[in-house]
Design a protein around this motif. Structure first.
Motif, PDB file in Angstrom:
ATOM      1  N   PRO A  20       0.822  -1.214   0.000  1.00  0.00           N
ATOM      2  CA  PRO A  20       0.000   0.000   0.000  1.00  0.00           C
ATOM      3  C   PRO A  20       0.857   1.266   0.000  1.00  0.00           C
ATOM      4  N   THR A  23      -1.166   6.869   3.399  1.00  0.00           N
ATOM      5  CA  THR A  23      -2.186   7.896   3.175  1.00  0.00           C
ATOM      6  C   THR A  23      -1.575   9.279   3.001  1.00  0.00           C
ATOM      7  N   LEU A  26      -0.331   9.518  -0.515  1.00  0.00           N
ATOM      8  CA  LEU A  26      -1.452   9.676  -1.449  1.00  0.00           C
ATOM      9  C   LEU A  26      -1.993  11.100  -1.396  1.00  0.00           C
ATOM     10  N   VAL A  49     -10.069   8.830  -5.529  1.00  0.00           N
ATOM     11  CA  VAL A  49      -8.982   7.878  -5.304  1.00  0.00           C
ATOM     12  C   VAL A  49      -9.579   6.547  -4.871  1.00  0.00           C
ATOM     13  N   THR A  51      -8.709   2.578  -3.675  1.00  0.00           N
ATOM     14  CA  THR A  51      -7.678   1.680  -3.147  1.00  0.00           C
ATOM     15  C   THR A  51      -8.199   0.267  -2.899  1.00  0.00           C
ATOM     16  N   ASP A  52      -9.488   0.083  -2.866  1.00  0.00           N
ATOM     17  CA  ASP A  52     -10.074  -1.235  -2.628  1.00  0.00           C
ATOM     18  C   ASP A  52      -9.793  -2.150  -3.822  1.00  0.00           C
ATOM     19  N   ARG A  53      -9.225  -3.318  -3.564  1.00  0.00           N
ATOM     20  CA  ARG A  53      -8.793  -4.227  -4.640  1.00  0.00           C
ATOM     21  C   ARG A  53      -9.937  -4.598  -5.580  1.00  0.00           C
ATOM     22  N   LEU A  56     -10.829  -1.734  -7.748  1.00  0.00           N
ATOM     23  CA  LEU A  56      -9.800  -1.531  -8.782  1.00  0.00           C
ATOM     24  C   LEU A  56      -9.970  -2.531  -9.928  1.00  0.00           C
ATOM     25  N   SER A  72      -2.872  -2.080  -9.253  1.00  0.00           N
ATOM     26  CA  SER A  72      -2.271  -0.907  -8.626  1.00  0.00           C
ATOM     27  C   SER A  72      -2.567  -0.887  -7.127  1.00  0.00           C
ATOM     28  N   ALA A  74      -3.246   2.027  -5.742  1.00  0.00           N
ATOM     29  CA  ALA A  74      -4.287   3.054  -5.750  1.00  0.00           C
ATOM     30  C   ALA A  74      -4.402   3.569  -7.177  1.00  0.00           C
ATOM     31  N   THR A  75      -5.578   4.056  -7.517  1.00  0.00           N
ATOM     32  CA  THR A  75      -5.769   4.697  -8.811  1.00  0.00           C
ATOM     33  C   THR A  75      -6.552   5.980  -8.589  1.00  0.00           C
TER      34      THR A  75
END
Length: 171
Positions: A20, A23, A26, A49, A51-53, A56, A72, A74-75
């Protein structure tokens, strides 16, 4: 990194470590996008933003070349207003490009790789991200620590020669 080193180290990263992004990092990357310049200080962007798989994995389906989004850390979804006039139609891509590049450079400076993506399925994007009807998803910027090699200045970039690209006074 020094600014020049950051510029020379930035590259598209599409394979990421399973790690990860803190924060605060990010938030710094997002702040770089927020602070980017725009025509008439219009600031035509909102950032979502993710971040949850599983989120994503679903988001990666908005473009045929967005497989890297699913892996990723994060996206950042760069959301913009649907252009209402010639000013917005003309300046939105430029302003959004500046915000995207600011995000990518800030990420590089923190050792975080980035890889951009286009978007074709706006309906899916809207259902996943929940942005209003008067907005569209312009770009995605995937973020993560590079799986292959760290971000260091590239000595021999795969770029057209300087003298072929740069013209002085006229073409």
């Amino acid at each position: 990194m020094e600014t020049w080193d950051t510029i020379r180290a930035r590259r598209n990263v599409r394979q990421y470590q399973d790690r990860p992004i803190p924060t605060d990092h990010l938030d710094q990357i997002l702040e770089a996008g927020r602070r980017s310049p725009s025509s008439r200080n219009w600031q035509p962007w909102d950032f979502v933003v993710v971040t949850d798989r599983q989120h994503l994995v679903e988001l990666a389906k908005v473009w045929r070349g967005a497989e890297h989004i699913a892996h990723s850390a994060a996206t950042i979804a760069v959301v913009a207003p649907v252009p209402q006039d010639d000013f917005q139609r003309t300046w939105a891509p430029y302003d959004l490009g500046q915000a995207t590049m600011a995000i990518m450079l800030a990420a590089t400076d923190l050792g975080v790789g980035s890889g951009h993506s286009a978007v074709s399925d706006q309906a899916l994007a809207r259902s996943l991200l929940g942005f209003p009807e008067d907005r569209y998803l312009a770009y995605l910027v995937a973020l993560g620590y590079p799986a292959d090699r760290p971000l260091t200045p590239i000595k021999h970039p795969n770029r057209r020669p300087f003298d072929e690209v740069v013209h002085r006074e006229h073409w």
